[in-house]
Design an enzyme around this catalytic site. Structure first.
Site, mmCIF file in Angstrom:
data_model
loop_
_atom_site.group_PDB
_atom_site.id
_atom_site.type_symbol
_atom_site.label_atom_id
_atom_site.label_comp_id
_atom_site.label_asym_id
_atom_site.label_seq_id
_atom_site.Cartn_x
_atom_site.Cartn_y
_atom_site.Cartn_z
ATOM 1 N N SER A 139 0.812 -0.807 -0.034
ATOM 2 C CA SER A 139 0.032 -0.306 0.405
ATOM 3 C C SER A 139 0.515 1.305 0.437
ATOM 4 C CB SER A 139 -0.852 -0.143 1.252
ATOM 5 O OG SER A 139 -1.726 -0.427 1.318
ATOM 6 N N LYS A 142 0.158 3.692 -2.530
ATOM 7 C CA LYS A 142 -0.908 4.845 -2.719
ATOM 8 C C LYS A 142 -0.616 6.262 -2.981
ATOM 9 C CE LYS A 142 -5.074 2.038 -0.514
ATOM 10 N NZ LYS A 142 -4.483 0.553 -0.276
ATOM 11 N N SER A 196 -5.497 3.589 4.425
ATOM 12 C CA SER A 196 -5.014 2.716 3.455
ATOM 13 C C SER A 196 -5.895 1.571 2.811
ATOM 14 C CB SER A 196 -4.531 1.859 3.427
ATOM 15 O OG SER A 196 -3.234 0.865 2.868
#
Length: 386
Positions: A139, A142, A196
């Site tokens: 993640s 992101k 997240s």
């Protein structure tokens, strides 16, 4: 007649009298042996069944309702999960482990296979461990998603809708967003960076001009523009192990993202209330180091985890008055990731004399501001792929 009655009574009395004790003892002992033998067999059989149960995966059928082309339909999916005993006993190796990075030693005894710390003011490397190896970044992806959204100057107040396309059917990750939920682009970006949220990150990419394919292309183009030559993206959430980058590349991403106040604010919020379908809902951070009582001064951060990547974190922090970029990849557990960050902070806060040499023979030379410079890496093939 009287004699018959008396005879019957005598017979009845004889039958009701218990057998002599001399015969009872061996019968009792024999019964006890039989019972113990049977219990032993049952216990052994139970152990065998338990061992078999713990070593075999469990399968279950999950009923799901999906929407395709405006029509709802029911689908059934077979999900296989490992039994708890087996899952606890066997740790799945990460891509870094498979590349042999876990064999690299460092003076801080970090549990992360990859580590990098550099001075934010001049990009001087202060600590380096396997920093040039491309690994899955989960993640942390992101942060690039957020950078592309912000630099595209899209309307942050536009309302986006979570659709069936945003549902993770590869790893079946959880989400607090449901199909049909509506949030502004600003709120989608907020919870993607802070909490997240995978479906939020997917919705951001899907609502880019040209859709998700064009968004991923923009992510890779931005990476190349920043000089992130070991980086490649295939989605906007980081759920794929094919999203890879080196720690040095992620440091470049952190430096670029730090230039945007909205990315700094959203990624470092410990918790926030955002509107979902017009109603306030509270979301929280995935990084405990940004909480008020943590003792850290963090200006930008993003965590990540998938099985192939281990526990990862990228952040900007001020330590003893020095602004640094810190990247830790492929730690075995959240506690290990936090412990590595604490060790790194303590190491940076201490003064290292010139020419310090650790047990492995790696040399630490005097660095700016009194901190030492540590560098080590293992020659290993690139992990992950495109």
């Amino acid at each position: 007649m009287y004699k018959l009655i008396v005879g019957a009574l005598v017979s009845a009395l004889c039958l009701s009298v218990p057998a002599p004790a001399v015969y009872a003892a061996p019968v009792k002992k024999s019964v006890k042996k039989v019972v113990v033998k049977k219990q032993g067999k049952v216990a052994k059989a139970g152990v065998r069944r338990a061992a078999k149960f713990s070593a075999e995966p469990r399968e279950r059928i999950v009923r799901r309702i999906v929407t395709e082309r405006g029509k709802r339909k029911v689908v059934y999916q077979r999900i296989t999960t490992a039994a708890p005993v087996l899952a606890a006993a066997v740790a799945r190796p990460t891509m870094g482990d498979l590349a042999g990075l876990n064999l690299t030693r460092d003076p801080l005894d970090l549990k992360s296979n990859v580590a990098l710390v550099l001075d934010q003011s001049n990009s001087e490397v202060l600590f380096e461990k396997n920093a040039n190896v491309a690994l899955p970044i989960a993640s942390i992806t992101k942060m690039m998603t957020g950078l592309v959204v912000v630099e595209a100057n899209q309307d942050m107040d536009e309302v986006l809708t979570v659709t069936d396309e945003d549902v993770d059917r590869a790893k079946f990750s959880s989400s607090r967003l449901k199909v049909g939920d509506q949030l502004t682009r600003r709120n989608m970006l907020h919870i993607a960076l802070m909490s997240s949220e995978n479906r939020a990150a997917s919705a951001l990419g899907r609502n880019y001009p040209g859709g998700l394919p064009a968004f991923v292309e923009a992510m890779n183009a931005k990476a190349q523009a920043l000089g992130m030559h070991d980086t490649h993206y295939v989605d906007s959430s980081g759920l794929s192990k094919r999203n890879v980058a080196s720690a040095r590349d992620l440091a470049k991403l952190a430096l670029a993202a730090y230039q945007h106040p909205i990315l700094r604010e959203f990624s470092t919020d410990p918790k926030a209330i955002v509107e979902r379908n017009g109603r306030p809902v509270q979301f929280g951070t995935t990084n405990g180091l940004v909480t008020p009582n943590s003792g850290w001064e963090i200006g930008l951060q993003k965590t990540g985890f998938i099985n192939e990547a281990g526990r990862c974190v990228m952040m900007q922090a001020v330590i003893e008055g020095r602004a640094v970029i810190m990247v830790l990849l492929d730690a075995k557990g959240t506690a290990a990731r936090v412990a590595d960050a604490m060790r790194m902070r303590k190491w940076l806060a201490a003064l290292k004399p010139p020419g310090f040499s650790d047990a492995s023979g790696a040399t630490v030379t005097g660095g700016s501001g009194g901190a030492g410079i540590y560098s080590t890496s293992m020659v290993a093939p690139r992990a992950g792929g495109m």
